[in-house]
Design a protein around this motif. Sequence first.
Motif, mmCIF file in Angstrom:
data_model
loop_
_atom_site.group_PDB
_atom_site.id
_atom_site.type_symbol
_atom_site.label_atom_id
_atom_site.label_comp_id
_atom_site.label_asym_id
_atom_site.label_seq_id
_atom_site.Cartn_x
_atom_site.Cartn_y
_atom_site.Cartn_z
ATOM 1 N N VAL A 58 0.845 -1.201 0.000
ATOM 2 C CA VAL A 58 0.000 0.000 0.000
ATOM 3 C C VAL A 58 0.880 1.252 0.000
ATOM 4 C CG1 VAL A 58 -1.699 1.336 1.319
ATOM 5 C CG2 VAL A 58 -2.016 -1.126 1.012
ATOM 6 N N ALA A 59 1.981 1.229 0.732
ATOM 7 C CA ALA A 59 2.898 2.379 0.738
ATOM 8 C C ALA A 59 3.452 2.624 -0.667
ATOM 9 C CB ALA A 59 4.028 2.150 1.739
ATOM 10 N N THR A 60 3.856 1.571 -1.344
ATOM 11 C CA THR A 60 4.373 1.693 -2.716
ATOM 12 C C THR A 60 3.296 2.220 -3.653
ATOM 13 O OG1 THR A 60 5.977 -0.076 -2.368
ATOM 14 C CG2 THR A 60 5.357 0.392 -4.654
ATOM 15 N N ALA A 61 2.102 1.635 -3.583
ATOM 16 C CA ALA A 61 1.007 2.058 -4.457
ATOM 17 C C ALA A 61 0.603 3.503 -4.176
ATOM 18 C CB ALA A 61 -0.189 1.130 -4.274
ATOM 19 N N THR A 62 0.658 3.915 -2.914
ATOM 20 C CA THR A 62 0.320 5.289 -2.545
ATOM 21 C C THR A 62 1.301 6.269 -3.179
ATOM 22 O OG1 THR A 62 -0.678 4.545 -0.481
ATOM 23 C CG2 THR A 62 -0.018 6.853 -0.579
#
Length: 191
Positions: free
Chosen positions: A159-163
């Motif tokens: 989720v951090a990467t996608a954010t």
Amino acid sequence: MHGESPECQKKMTQTAESRAENWPDHVHRVLAAAGVAQIAYVPDGGLSRLIELCQDDPAMTTVSLTSEQEGVAMLAGAWLGGQRGALLMQGSGIGNCVNMLSLTSICRFPLLIIVTMRGESGETNPWQVPMGSIVGDVLELAACRVHRAETADAVGEMVATATREAFEGPAATAVLIAQAVIGIKSFDDDE
């Protein structure tokens, strides 16, 4: 964990288990740190803890949708109004979004989607299987970057990467949380 004492190994295992059990807490922290202010969601058991955390966060506005495609339009408006948002849904809802996903590629605004998967190995509801088998492909065909978390430990970092990809890109991104992470729903009367 080679060479560590049994106590150290136990502590490391407990820490990994704690992260696995608390992936919604980790995801909420990632969203909050990224300044996500609007959460559009369709109620879903696999996302219930994350939805509750977002509802309890005074810096976030949560909106329960009647259909997933409403979330794409809502988050386009959020972005135009200067706010970041995330769309939370079950995998079968991706089918409802296909037409609206063209908005993200034509207008070039960010979209962050967090998806709990259904229709995977062990699924007991046959209606979930067809869409569950093509969610990633459908998103990719709609020009969405797709990340897949196979373990609870991987969810937060994905989720951090996608954010980052969504808001710094900007791009449409999605994190698919495997059914193995959220568990298999049972429809037996005995459970």
